[in-house]
Design a protein around this motif. Structure first.
Motif, short mmCIF file in Angstrom:
data_model
loop_
_atom_site.label_atom_id
_atom_site.label_comp_id
_atom_site.label_asym_id
_atom_site.label_seq_id
_atom_site.Cartn_x
_atom_site.Cartn_y
_atom_site.Cartn_z
N ALA A 125 0.83 -1.22 0.00
CA ALA A 125 0.00 0.00 0.00
C ALA A 125 0.86 1.27 0.00
CB ALA A 125 -0.94 -0.01 1.21
N VAL A 126 1.86 1.30 0.88
CA VAL A 126 2.67 2.51 1.05
C VAL A 126 4.14 2.11 1.05
CG1 VAL A 126 3.18 4.49 2.53
CG2 VAL A 126 0.86 3.57 2.47
N VAL A 127 4.96 2.83 0.30
CA VAL A 127 6.41 2.64 0.36
C VAL A 127 7.02 3.93 0.89
CG1 VAL A 127 8.51 2.11 -0.92
CG2 VAL A 127 6.38 0.93 -1.50
N LYS A 128 7.96 3.77 1.80
CA LYS A 128 8.50 4.93 2.54
C LYS A 128 10.01 5.04 2.32
CE LYS A 128 8.98 4.68 7.13
NZ LYS A 128 10.39 5.05 7.40
N PRO A 129 10.44 5.74 1.29
CA PRO A 129 11.90 5.96 1.16
C PRO A 129 12.39 6.82 2.33
CG PRO A 129 10.72 6.56 -0.87
CD PRO A 129 9.70 6.38 0.20
N GLN A 130 13.52 6.43 2.89
CA GLN A 130 14.16 7.22 3.96
C GLN A 130 15.15 8.16 3.28
OE1 GLN A 130 15.24 9.26 6.40
NE2 GLN A 130 14.23 7.73 7.71
N SER A 131 14.83 9.46 3.30
CA SER A 131 15.60 10.44 2.54
C SER A 131 17.08 10.44 2.91
CB SER A 131 15.00 11.84 2.78
OG SER A 131 15.62 12.78 1.97
N ALA A 132 17.40 10.19 4.17
CA ALA A 132 18.80 10.28 4.63
C ALA A 132 19.72 9.38 3.81
CB ALA A 132 18.88 9.90 6.10
N PHE A 133 19.22 8.19 3.46
CA PHE A 133 20.08 7.23 2.76
C PHE A 133 20.32 7.61 1.30
CE2 PHE A 133 18.50 4.68 6.35
CZ PHE A 133 19.73 4.32 6.89
N PHE A 134 19.52 8.53 0.79
CA PHE A 134 19.73 9.06 -0.56
C PHE A 134 20.59 10.32 -0.48
CE2 PHE A 134 15.97 6.46 -0.61
CZ PHE A 134 15.99 5.82 -1.84
N GLY A 193 22.48 11.19 -5.33
CA GLY A 193 21.57 10.39 -4.51
C GLY A 193 20.16 10.95 -4.55
N VAL A 194 20.07 12.28 -4.50
CA VAL A 194 18.74 12.91 -4.55
C VAL A 194 18.09 12.67 -5.92
CG1 VAL A 194 17.49 15.11 -4.39
CG2 VAL A 194 19.34 14.59 -2.77
N ALA A 195 18.91 12.64 -6.98
CA ALA A 195 18.36 12.34 -8.32
C ALA A 195 17.78 10.92 -8.33
CB ALA A 195 19.45 12.47 -9.39
N ILE A 196 18.44 10.00 -7.63
CA ILE A 196 17.91 8.63 -7.57
C ILE A 196 16.63 8.61 -6.73
CG2 ILE A 196 18.39 6.29 -6.69
CD1 ILE A 196 21.27 6.73 -7.70
N LEU A 197 16.59 9.43 -5.69
CA LEU A 197 15.35 9.53 -4.91
C LEU A 197 14.20 10.01 -5.80
CD1 LEU A 197 13.74 9.45 -2.26
CD2 LEU A 197 14.65 11.73 -1.72
N GLU A 198 14.46 11.05 -6.61
CA GLU A 198 13.42 11.56 -7.51
C GLU A 198 12.93 10.45 -8.44
OE1 GLU A 198 15.26 16.09 -7.85
OE2 GLU A 198 14.99 14.88 -9.65
N GLN A 223 9.07 6.04 -10.06
CA GLN A 223 8.84 4.61 -10.32
C GLN A 223 7.77 4.04 -9.39
OE1 GLN A 223 12.63 2.43 -10.06
NE2 GLN A 223 13.63 4.31 -10.70
N LEU A 224 7.81 4.45 -8.13
CA LEU A 224 6.82 3.93 -7.17
C LEU A 224 5.43 4.40 -7.51
CD1 LEU A 224 8.84 4.42 -3.85
CD2 LEU A 224 8.06 2.23 -4.78
N ARG A 225 5.33 5.67 -7.88
CA ARG A 225 4.00 6.19 -8.24
C ARG A 225 3.47 5.49 -9.47
NH1 ARG A 225 2.77 11.09 -5.60
NH2 ARG A 225 1.43 11.73 -7.31
N LEU A 276 5.17 18.65 -1.42
CA LEU A 276 3.72 18.49 -1.51
C LEU A 276 3.10 19.29 -2.66
CD1 LEU A 276 3.11 18.63 2.35
CD2 LEU A 276 2.89 16.61 0.89
N ASP A 277 3.95 19.97 -3.44
CA ASP A 277 3.46 20.68 -4.62
C ASP A 277 3.65 19.76 -5.82
OD1 ASP A 277 3.29 22.18 -6.98
OD2 ASP A 277 3.79 24.02 -5.90
N PRO A 278 2.58 19.45 -6.55
CA PRO A 278 2.70 18.49 -7.66
C PRO A 278 3.71 18.89 -8.72
CG PRO A 278 0.40 18.89 -7.12
CD PRO A 278 1.20 19.86 -6.29
N SER A 279 4.12 20.15 -8.78
CA SER A 279 5.10 20.54 -9.81
C SER A 279 6.54 20.30 -9.36
CB SER A 279 4.91 22.02 -10.19
OG SER A 279 5.23 22.82 -9.07
N SER A 280 6.75 19.86 -8.12
CA SER A 280 8.12 19.65 -7.64
C SER A 280 8.65 18.29 -8.08
CB SER A 280 8.13 19.71 -6.10
OG SER A 280 9.34 19.19 -5.62
N PRO A 281 9.95 18.21 -8.39
CA PRO A 281 10.53 16.90 -8.73
C PRO A 281 10.51 15.91 -7.57
CG PRO A 281 12.18 18.68 -8.89
CD PRO A 281 10.88 19.32 -8.49
N LEU A 282 10.38 16.42 -6.34
CA LEU A 282 10.35 15.53 -5.17
C LEU A 282 8.92 15.35 -4.63
CD1 LEU A 282 13.56 16.74 -3.27
CD2 LEU A 282 13.13 14.41 -4.09
N TYR A 283 7.94 15.65 -5.48
CA TYR A 283 6.55 15.55 -5.05
C TYR A 283 6.19 14.12 -4.66
CZ TYR A 283 1.46 15.28 -5.64
OH TYR A 283 0.14 15.04 -5.45
#
Ligand SMILES: O=c1ccn([C@@H]2O[C@H](COP(=O)(O)O)[C@@H](O)[C@H]2O)c(=O)[nH]1
Length: 278
Positions: free
Chosen positions: A57-66, A73-78, A83-85, A112-119
């Motif tokens: 139901a929910v996947v929770k990436p832990q930002s610290a590890f990216f 690392g942040v690009a991989i988080l994005e 991919q999850l969505r 939380l803004d849909p236009s953000s790459p980290l949305y």
């Protein structure tokens, strides 16, 4: 637009009450035979998405590890978030942000803004500059169907000294957080969009969670020592709102995709045995 609470309620009904964290610890990368670098991070997260993105139901990436790999690392988080969505799971980014309100506005825009790459669908937030300072996150979440999970009673042993300290009116600090989040969810059906983080490790603390009206994220299961049966002690009559969260317990079954799926299925069975049917 559908609220996060409505979307989460549906995801739990369809896929079961389970959140799995993506926490690419250096030790897990090594155990999976991967290098502790961005290529290893990328392979690790792609494997977790392949295994779990279409069933949890929910996947929770832990930002610290990216973040520890910097901008790459942040690009991989994005990319992981996208991919999850695409795979259909809700994405809860564990970033535990909190600051003065004007800065929280920027965090809200980032996640939380849909236009953000980290949305993402929801984020974790820290209330220790005051729950009111998180208002820009609550507002943007409400506007765009997002959610916010606020730390109340965390799973680590150090948390209690702060969170269970008494305020001038006799309530604990955690209870004031619980009460403020309950207000935000008032009238929301079937589930509010504002959740709390309550660790499965904390035992019976006597806090009243009955009026929260939103999801109760329960980390601390598996690697931190709590088991599904502990959910009964911690949550009592509020078990129906609990979203159990496991990271290392499931991830350590990798890198085999079938083994990761089996581990997630196993912990879900354990949790279903304790939680009311939803
Ligand atoms: O109270 C809290 C809040 C957040 N966490 C986070 O959850 C995972 C737990 O990982 P495990 O491997 O299942 O122990 C991790 O990302 C923590 O930062 C928490 O543990 N407790």
């Amino acid at each position: 637009m559908e609220s996060f609470g409505t979307r989460l309620h549906r995801a739990i009904t369809d896929r079961g009450p389970l959140c799995v964290g993506i926490d690419p610890h250096p030790g897990l990368l090594a155990r999976w035979g991967l290098a502790d670098d961005v290529q290893g991070l990328d392979r690790f997260t792609r494997t977790v998405v392949e295994a779990l993105g279409d069933r949890v139901a929910v996947v929770k990436p832990q930002s610290a590890f990216f973040e520890r790999f910097g901008s790459r690392g942040v690009a991989i988080l994005e990319s992981t978030i996208r991919q999850l969505r695409d795979a259909g799971s809700l994405v809860l980014l564990d970033v535990k942000r909190g600051d003065i309100g004007s800065t929280v506005s920027a965090y809200a825009s980032a996640y939380l803004d849909p236009s953000s790459p980290l949305y993402v669908d929801a984020v974790t937030a820290s209330p220790y500059l005051g729950v009111g300072s998180l208002a820009p996150m609550f507002e943007l979440a409400a506007e765009h169907g997002g959610g916010v999970f606020v730390l109340a009673l965390t799973s680590n042993p150090e948390g209690a000294a702060v969170q269970q300290a008494r305020t001038a009116d006799g309530r604990t600090v955690a209870q004031t957080v619980i009460d403020e989040i309950s207000q935000l969810n008032r009238g929301a059906t079937p589930l509010g969009s504002f959740g709390l983080v309550v660790g499965a490790t904390i035992g019976d603390t006597g806090h009243d969670l009955s009026g929260v009206g939103g999801p109760l994220l329960a980390p601390g299961l598996g690697a931190q020592g709590a088991g599904a049966a502990d959910l009964r002690t911690v949550f009592g009559s509020s078990l129906a709102s609990v979203l159990p969260s496991y990271s290392r317990e499931v991830l350590s079954a990798g890198p085999d995709v079938a083994a990761l799926r089996a581990a997630a299925d196993r912990v879900l069975v354990d949790c279903r045995a304790v939680l009311p049917a939803r």
